[in-house]
Enzyme design. Sequence first.
Site, PDB file in Angstrom:
ATOM      1  N   HIS A 195      44.135 -20.856  72.851  1.00 47.49           N
ATOM      2  CA  HIS A 195      43.216 -19.713  72.782  1.00 47.49           C
ATOM      3  C   HIS A 195      43.854 -18.506  72.088  1.00 47.49           C
ATOM      4  O   HIS A 195      43.142 -17.604  71.651  1.00 47.49           O
ATOM      5  CB  HIS A 195      42.708 -19.330  74.182  1.00 47.49           C
ATOM      6  CG  HIS A 195      43.684 -18.601  75.051  1.00 47.49           C
ATOM      7  ND1 HIS A 195      44.405 -19.214  76.041  1.00 47.49           N
ATOM      8  CD2 HIS A 195      44.062 -17.294  75.078  1.00 47.49           C
ATOM      9  CE1 HIS A 195      45.171 -18.318  76.647  1.00 47.49           C
ATOM     10  NE2 HIS A 195      44.979 -17.147  76.085  1.00 47.49           N
ATOM     11  N   ASP A 246      44.873 -26.401  76.336  1.00 49.22           N
ATOM     12  CA  ASP A 246      45.148 -25.025  75.901  1.00 49.22           C
ATOM     13  C   ASP A 246      46.549 -24.899  75.311  1.00 49.22           C
ATOM     14  O   ASP A 246      47.293 -23.969  75.612  1.00 49.22           O
ATOM     15  CB  ASP A 246      44.970 -24.027  77.048  1.00 49.22           C
ATOM     16  CG  ASP A 246      44.771 -22.598  76.532  1.00 49.22           C
ATOM     17  OD1 ASP A 246      44.568 -22.431  75.320  1.00 49.22           O
ATOM     18  OD2 ASP A 246      44.829 -21.664  77.357  1.00 49.22           O
ATOM     19  N   SER A 255      50.108 -14.692  77.294  1.00 45.66           N
ATOM     20  CA  SER A 255      49.609 -16.039  77.038  1.00 45.66           C
ATOM     21  C   SER A 255      50.438 -16.745  75.978  1.00 45.66           C
ATOM     22  O   SER A 255      50.683 -16.207  74.900  1.00 45.66           O
ATOM     23  CB  SER A 255      48.143 -15.988  76.585  1.00 45.66           C
ATOM     24  OG  SER A 255      47.309 -15.591  77.636  1.00 45.66           O
TER      25      SER A 255
END
Length: 348
Positions: free
Chosen positions: A89, A119, A197
Amino acid sequence: LATTAYLLWDHFAHQYRRIPSPPREVTPRGSLAEFEQTTISIFEAAAPSVVYIFTENAMNGFFGAQQTRQGAGSGFLWDAKGHVVTNFHVIQGARRIQVRLDKGAAIEATFVGGSPDHDLAVLRLRDLPAGLRPIPVGNSDNLKVGQSVFAIGNPFGLSRTLTNGIISALDRRLPTAGGREVMGVIQTDAAINPGNSGGPLIDSAGRLIGVNTAIISGSGSSAGIGFAVPVDTVNLIVPQLISRGKVPRPGIGIVALDEEAAAGLGIVGVVIEQVVPGSAADRAGLEGVDYRRRVLGDVITAVEGRAVTNIVEFVRALQGCAVGQTVELEVLRNEAMRKVSVQVMDIS
């Protein structure tokens, strides 16, 4: 009298400015505590492997004008060939990706491959500077709740930030794209914020044990509940992304009816709305909804004897199957239950 008082004040103020107070004596610090020395060593060893990722995405603005939206995230060096691992993402939809290493200017990077189901994504640096330091890789099958962990990333654009905490829980499930879930996810209370992230979660030995991926927070900032994709999953997926650009997605070639619509019909199971022509499901004789005749198609209620009540459970059951493997489904049609053998296929 007032003039005399002013002159006296000015005289003393002038003298005060000329003779500043001496600084306080500094108390010697002494040696750092052992746990502090350990934390510092972990950061100094791992930080050069952590990278700052910048992305540019094209988006439509007012009146259809093209605009550029910038994003940022974290990642880490996987090998000496310049492969960088991050979250899918973080780079999804990016038309330009740059990576800043421990030192120097940002380096252009190319997209190698990604798995939305996990992911995870892999980039490759276009230029390879000297002294690349890939992060040491650990394992996640023997982790314990309560052991110390450390997260390094770039929250809110603040590069190479270290936070620490413990493993709060293991074997969580993290929903991703297409009704899939990452299994065995690590939960931690180490502060993870936007920008973290894709960064590494490491253990007290300085080894990678997870990729920081998501948080639960009402404010969007850390609330002490963060999640990381376990390194055993990373070590399985990343080599496939490097060699093939993708990973297989086990499926049978169906489109499932929306869960709310199925629940509205009072049906427990996976309602097949559409069967992809030529797919494994098609070859097995499964049928979808016939809207013209208003006839319900097949409803999958179990995979290999294990009950499934929705698409998430169905996908989870197939994730443990290899492509090419034959599985037995329990299927309901016209109130009659039957068993159907279907070969698992790659639907990526």
